[in-house]
Scaffold this motif. Structure first.
Motif, mmCIF file in Angstrom:
data_model
loop_
_atom_site.group_PDB
_atom_site.id
_atom_site.type_symbol
_atom_site.label_atom_id
_atom_site.label_comp_id
_atom_site.label_asym_id
_atom_site.label_seq_id
_atom_site.Cartn_x
_atom_site.Cartn_y
_atom_site.Cartn_z
ATOM 1 N N GLY A 1 -19.024 52.370 5.762
ATOM 2 C CA GLY A 1 -18.700 53.100 6.981
ATOM 3 C C GLY A 1 -18.295 54.533 6.690
ATOM 4 O O GLY A 1 -18.713 55.463 7.398
ATOM 5 N N GLY A 2 -17.519 54.721 5.637
ATOM 6 C CA GLY A 2 -17.091 56.060 5.261
ATOM 7 C C GLY A 2 -18.257 56.958 4.893
ATOM 8 O O GLY A 2 -18.278 58.141 5.243
ATOM 9 N N GLY A 3 -19.235 56.399 4.214
ATOM 10 C CA GLY A 3 -20.417 57.182 3.848
ATOM 11 C C GLY A 3 -21.184 57.646 5.076
ATOM 12 O O GLY A 3 -21.656 58.791 5.134
ATOM 13 N N GLY B 1 -21.563 61.559 6.248
ATOM 14 C CA GLY B 1 -22.895 62.126 6.470
ATOM 15 C C GLY B 1 -23.058 62.647 7.884
ATOM 16 O O GLY B 1 -23.656 63.712 8.101
ATOM 17 N N PHE B 2 -22.525 61.910 8.846
ATOM 18 C CA PHE B 2 -22.635 62.296 10.250
ATOM 19 C C PHE B 2 -22.026 63.683 10.486
ATOM 20 O O PHE B 2 -22.650 64.562 11.093
ATOM 21 N N ILE B 3 -20.804 63.876 10.004
ATOM 22 C CA ILE B 3 -20.123 65.153 10.237
ATOM 23 C C ILE B 3 -20.745 66.277 9.421
ATOM 24 O O ILE B 3 -20.914 67.399 9.926
ATOM 25 N N SER C 1 -24.035 67.254 11.111
ATOM 26 C CA SER C 1 -23.757 67.939 12.376
ATOM 27 C C SER C 1 -23.298 69.379 12.116
ATOM 28 O O SER C 1 -23.782 70.325 12.751
ATOM 29 N N ALA C 2 -22.340 69.548 11.193
ATOM 30 C CA ALA C 2 -21.829 70.883 10.878
ATOM 31 C C ALA C 2 -22.923 71.763 10.268
ATOM 32 O O ALA C 2 -22.989 72.967 10.561
ATOM 33 N N LEU C 3 -23.777 71.174 9.437
ATOM 34 C CA LEU C 3 -24.847 71.936 8.802
ATOM 35 C C LEU C 3 -25.852 72.439 9.829
ATOM 36 O O LEU C 3 -26.297 73.600 9.770
ATOM 37 N N LEU D 1 -27.747 57.721 15.718
ATOM 38 C CA LEU D 1 -27.195 56.740 14.785
ATOM 39 C C LEU D 1 -26.883 55.423 15.493
ATOM 40 O O LEU D 1 -27.062 54.342 14.926
ATOM 41 N N ALA D 2 -26.396 55.517 16.734
ATOM 42 C CA ALA D 2 -25.994 54.314 17.467
ATOM 43 C C ALA D 2 -27.176 53.411 17.792
ATOM 44 O O ALA D 2 -27.064 52.176 17.719
ATOM 45 N N VAL D 3 -28.317 53.996 18.158
ATOM 46 C CA VAL D 3 -29.477 53.195 18.586
ATOM 47 C C VAL D 3 -29.934 52.215 17.513
ATOM 48 O O VAL D 3 -30.065 51.007 17.794
#
Length: 212
Positions: free
Chosen positions: A17-19, A23-25, A28-30, A190-192
């Motif tokens: 989950g942490g990975g 990656g998500f943040i 998004s920031a990138l 990601l949710a789908v």
């Protein structure tokens, strides 16, 4: 033993989950940075104190909120209305719970509901592990703070300082990253597949099978 909080496999689930949260943040920031919304500089706030604060605050928020929303509310609603409705209801409640945060608007609450409430709900249905969603939530918040990005409108010292420019739709404005359309789209993306994987594993409880 409650399987959702079982110690066996807890470290693996939390790291997985942490990975995903990390990656998500970062992605998004990138993307926001690539479109000119963010730039970063070294903050000079002190490495150890900043990291310690980010870990402590993020861990406390992640565990508390996940036990409340996914550990209790989602599963109680799931037994009454089925998995899909439970995720929808808890997602809206999760968004509404952030309306008191600095810079919050109706849009930021909806954004939180979509990218966080729905994503974390789908993640829980997929893995059926509080450790997994707490790890995702923890890495999300901690990464934001370390990058110097306000976490749901709350500003804290980070390793970097984030400098914001451009459209609020891109950057999230005063509420920051979570109110960015970029983050919403990536969160939904990601949710789908998590919903699909949960369905394939038989993790979705349909309404017509709910015990009365």
């Amino acid at each position: 033993m409650v399987p959702e909080i079982a110690r066996r496999g807890a470290v693996r689930e939390a790291l997985l989950g942490g990975g995903i949260g990390l990656g998500f943040i970062l992605v998004s920031a990138l993307v926001i940075t690539a479109f000119g919304g963010y730039s970063f500089s070294w903050a000079g706030n002190g490495f150890f104190s900043v990291v310690t604060s980010a870990v402590a605050v993020s861990a406390g928020a992640a565990v508390t909120e996940e036990l409340m929303f996914r550990g209790l509310a989602l599963q109680a609603l799931e037994r009454l209305f089925g998995s899909r409705a439970a995720v929808a209801i808890t997602a809206l409640l999760f968004g509404a719970a952030h309306l008191a945060n600095p810079g919050a608007t109706a849009w930021s609450a909806l954004a939180i509901a979509l990218e966080a409430g729905a994503l974390l709900g789908a993640a829980f249905l997929w893995r059926r592990s509080i450790w997994f969603v707490a790890g995702l939530h923890f890495a999300w918040n901690a990464t934001e703070q370390l990058l110097g990005i306000p976490v749901s409108g709350n500003t804290a010292k980070g390793l970097l300082s984030a400098h914001v420019s451009g459209s609020g739709l891109l950057t999230g404005g005063s509420f920051s990253l979570e109110a960015s359309m970029v983050t919403v789209l990536i969160g939904v993306a990601l949710a789908v597949p998590m919903f699909v994987l949960a369905h394939r594993r038989g993790g979705l409880l349909p309404r017509q099978h709910v015990a009365r």
